[in-house]
Design an enzyme around this catalytic site. Structure first.
Site, PDB file in Angstrom:
ATOM      1  N   GLY A  79       2.243   2.190  -0.496  1.00 34.18           N
ATOM      2  CA  GLY A  79       3.054   2.038   0.708  1.00 34.18           C
ATOM      3  C   GLY A  79       3.798   0.710   0.718  1.00 34.18           C
ATOM      4  O   GLY A  79       4.948   0.628   1.134  1.00 34.18           O
ATOM      5  N   THR A  80       3.135  -0.331   0.242  1.00 33.16           N
ATOM      6  CA  THR A  80       3.751  -1.662   0.216  1.00 33.16           C
ATOM      7  C   THR A  80       5.011  -1.658  -0.648  1.00 33.16           C
ATOM      8  O   THR A  80       6.052  -2.191  -0.245  1.00 33.16           O
ATOM      9  CB  THR A  80       2.734  -2.695  -0.314  1.00 33.16           C
ATOM     10  OG1 THR A  80       1.568  -2.654   0.510  1.00 33.16           O
ATOM     11  CG2 THR A  80       3.306  -4.092  -0.320  1.00 33.16           C
ATOM     12  N   THR A 133       6.389   4.814 -16.255  1.00 28.38           N
ATOM     13  CA  THR A 133       5.866   6.159 -16.498  1.00 28.38           C
ATOM     14  C   THR A 133       5.071   6.645 -15.286  1.00 28.38           C
ATOM     15  O   THR A 133       4.275   5.899 -14.713  1.00 28.38           O
ATOM     16  CB  THR A 133       4.998   6.161 -17.772  1.00 28.38           C
ATOM     17  OG1 THR A 133       5.830   5.727 -18.849  1.00 28.38           O
ATOM     18  CG2 THR A 133       4.451   7.544 -18.078  1.00 28.38           C
ATOM     19  N   ASN A 165      -1.131   0.613  12.732  1.00 24.24           N
ATOM     20  CA  ASN A 165      -2.418   0.823  12.068  1.00 24.24           C
ATOM     21  C   ASN A 165      -3.601   0.305  12.877  1.00 24.24           C
ATOM     22  O   ASN A 165      -4.702   0.817  12.760  1.00 24.24           O
ATOM     23  CB  ASN A 165      -2.406   0.186  10.677  1.00 24.24           C
ATOM     24  CG  ASN A 165      -1.791  -1.191  10.657  1.00 24.24           C
ATOM     25  OD1 ASN A 165      -0.642  -1.383  11.055  1.00 24.24           O
ATOM     26  ND2 ASN A 165      -2.559  -2.175  10.214  1.00 24.24           N
ATOM     27  N   CYS A 168     -10.968 -11.683   9.510  1.00 24.49           N
ATOM     28  CA  CYS A 168     -12.118 -12.156   8.742  1.00 24.49           C
ATOM     29  C   CYS A 168     -11.686 -12.544   7.344  1.00 24.49           C
ATOM     30  O   CYS A 168     -12.121 -13.530   6.780  1.00 24.49           O
ATOM     31  CB  CYS A 168     -13.136 -11.045   8.641  1.00 24.49           C
ATOM     32  SG  CYS A 168     -12.400  -9.449   8.264  1.00 24.49           S
ATOM     33  N   GLY A 190      -0.580   7.315  -0.349  1.00 25.92           N
ATOM     34  CA  GLY A 190      -1.558   8.363  -0.652  1.00 25.92           C
ATOM     35  C   GLY A 190      -2.929   8.111  -0.047  1.00 25.92           C
ATOM     36  O   GLY A 190      -3.539   9.015   0.527  1.00 25.92           O
ATOM     37  N   HIS A 191      -3.415   6.864  -0.143  1.00 26.08           N
ATOM     38  CA  HIS A 191      -4.824   6.639   0.206  1.00 26.08           C
ATOM     39  C   HIS A 191      -5.099   6.645   1.702  1.00 26.08           C
ATOM     40  O   HIS A 191      -6.259   6.569   2.123  1.00 26.08           O
ATOM     41  CB  HIS A 191      -5.359   5.371  -0.472  1.00 26.08           C
ATOM     42  CG  HIS A 191      -4.923   4.075   0.122  1.00 26.08           C
ATOM     43  ND1 HIS A 191      -5.733   3.360   0.971  1.00 26.08           N
ATOM     44  CD2 HIS A 191      -3.790   3.357  -0.016  1.00 26.08           C
ATOM     45  CE1 HIS A 191      -5.095   2.243   1.311  1.00 26.08           C
ATOM     46  NE2 HIS A 191      -3.916   2.224   0.735  1.00 26.08           N
TER      47      HIS A 191
HETATM   48  C1  LIG Z   1      -2.082   0.732   4.612  1.00 28.30           C
HETATM   49  C2  LIG Z   1      -0.726   0.499   5.168  1.00 28.30           C
HETATM   50  C3  LIG Z   1       0.326   0.041   4.353  1.00 28.30           C
HETATM   51  C4  LIG Z   1       0.139  -0.319   2.915  1.00 28.30           C
HETATM   52  O1  LIG Z   1      -0.049   0.782   2.082  1.00 28.30           O
HETATM   53  P1  LIG Z   1      -0.654   0.511   0.612  1.00 28.30           P
HETATM   54  O2  LIG Z   1      -0.546   1.854  -0.073  1.00 28.30           O
HETATM   55  O3  LIG Z   1      -2.057   0.080   0.804  1.00 28.30           O
HETATM   56  O4  LIG Z   1       0.208  -0.507  -0.020  1.00 28.30           O
HETATM   57  C5  LIG Z   1       1.560  -0.126   4.929  1.00 28.30           C
HETATM   58  N1  LIG Z   1       1.768   0.129   6.225  1.00 28.30           N
HETATM   59  C6  LIG Z   1       0.794   0.572   7.035  1.00 28.30           C
HETATM   60  C7  LIG Z   1       1.095   0.878   8.463  1.00 28.30           C
HETATM   61  C8  LIG Z   1      -0.491   0.768   6.536  1.00 28.30           C
HETATM   62  O5  LIG Z   1      -1.464   1.178   7.351  1.00 28.30           O
END
Ligand SMILES: *Cc1c(COP(=O)(O)O)cnc(C)c1O
Length: 394
Positions: A76-77, A244, A158, A332, A207-208
């Protein structure tokens, strides 16, 4: 004392999720026998290329776009960085960015870096939020200008789960010829997304956060929106993202999107009911506990509650002894006691921000788990308050 079975009660799904068994099953062949390079000319690689194509179609169906609008990234980053930098490079004469004070660090730190690393050639407006975590549309309208290159606003937060009105914000940006990016990492799989009906130019997913593995993300780029790649190199992803392909994870993410689509109703009914049961139970049984974030405009799986006059870290440690996993709103990780930038932006008082806990559920949670948490939390908070020099008493 731990719970008998030494089980884990996982209520930290906004931090990361378990890989769904169906996702793992879909991935395994691509980590074993089917190891070809999807760019190869031979049939062995070609069949891997077909799996990547199918995954792209599944992602596209999930967010309501065309397969060629989907780019696979590493997370996501990366998607957030790529979208914002692409919009700036496509518009070099415009020097203004609009975002919010409650963005994930992936957007917040990037925008701050763009301002400082360019010697403030770029100006960044960070929109305020009110005590419920919602933005002021008038402030947004005032901020939009002829110098604005891109607006980046998260779809859902989040920490609190608060949902922002990105559909409307994107429309207002589009009317003024300004590109709009949304970080939909938390929204995907929890609320419906149909990009065909929207004015959003770029959208990030991970994805995660969706029961696929860590290390795979998606960037949606609307057809016709200018795009400048972040990574230079090979011709993968039609020259839009070199490197890749992470084939197994791409296949896993495709499967995860299918599952998320099937489970969207359950997420918004059974999971939401569990979240409400947890939230109502905690707020009713524990004195001086407060909900952070708008009660209605919110993801179905998230609740963020402050327990006044106790430390979030200490609460988490005690929860951990019972196998209960959640997150706290004080940073933390940095070793400091700064409360989260999100709660600070909402004006949550110091005594409450320090004792904030985020519970984030998934379709794998059960009613028994929630009841166990509801049984343990009041005694944890009461014990910690007895030890607190600041606790004024019930
Ligand atoms: C977790 C998160 C990200 C980052 O995603 P990664 O795949 O861990 O880099 C970005 N934005 C939000 C709102 C998230 O919760």
């Amino acid at each position: 004392m731990t719970n008998q079975a030494n089980r884990v009660i996982y209520l930290d799904n906004n931090a990361t999720t378990r890989v769904a068994p169906e996702v793992l099953e879909a991935m395994l062949p691509y980590l074993t026998d089917l190891y070809g390079n999807p760019s190869s000319m031979h049939t062995f690689g070609g069949q891997v290329g077909s799996a990547v194509r199918e995954a792209r179609e599944r992602v596209a169906r999930f967010i309501g776009c065309e397969p060629d609008e989907v780019i696979f990234t590493s997370c996501g980053t990366e998607s957030d960085s790529t979208a914002i930098l692409s919009a700036l490079r496509a518009n070099p004469e415009r020097r203004h960015i609009i975002t919010t004070r409650i963005e994930h660090p992936a957007v917040k730190n990037l925008c701050e870096n763009i301002a400082t690393l360019t010697g403030h050639k770029y100006r960044v407006t960070m929109l305020k939020v009110n005590e419920e975590g919602l933005i002021d549309m008038d402030e947004y309208l005032d901020a939009l200008s002829e110098d604005t290159a891109v607006v980046s606003v998260m779809w859902a937060n989040n920490e609190t789960g608060v949902i922002l009105p990105v559909e409307e914000m994107a429309r207002l940006a589009k009317e003024r010829g300004i590109f709009f990016h949304t970080d939909a990492v938390q929204a995907a799989g929890k609320i419906p997304i149909n990009l065909r009906e929207l004015a959003i130019d770029y959208l990030s997913m991970s994805g995660h956060k969706l029961h696929a593995p860590k290390g795979i993300g998606v960037l949606y780029v609307r057809r016709g929106t200018p795009y400048v790649p972040f990574l230079a190199g090979g011709h993968q992803e039609h020259g839009r993202r070199a490197g890749t392909e992470n084939v197994a994870s791409i296949v896993g993410l495709g499967r995860a999107c299918q599952l998320a689509d099937e489970k969207l109703v359950e997420e918004n009914s059974r999971v939401k009911a569990l979240r409400d049961r947890l939230e109502d139970g905690l707020l009713q049984t524990i004195p001086r506990s407060l909900l952070n974030g708008h009660r209605i405009e919110r993801l179905p799986n998230t609740c963020n509650i402050s327990f006044e006059y106790v430390e979030g870290e200490s609460i988490l440690l005690h929860m951990n002894r019972h196998g209960i996993c959640a997150s706290s709103g004080s940073a933390c990780t940095s070793g400091s006691l700064e409360p989260s930038h999100v709660l600070r932006a909402m004006g949550v008082p110091f005594t409450a921000a320090h004792g904030s806990i985020r519970f984030s559920l998934s379709v794998y949670n059960t009613a028994e788990e929630i009841d166990f948490v509801l049984e343990k939390m009041p005694e944890i908070i009461a014990r910690l308050r007895q030890m607190s020099p600041f606790w004024p008493g019930d």
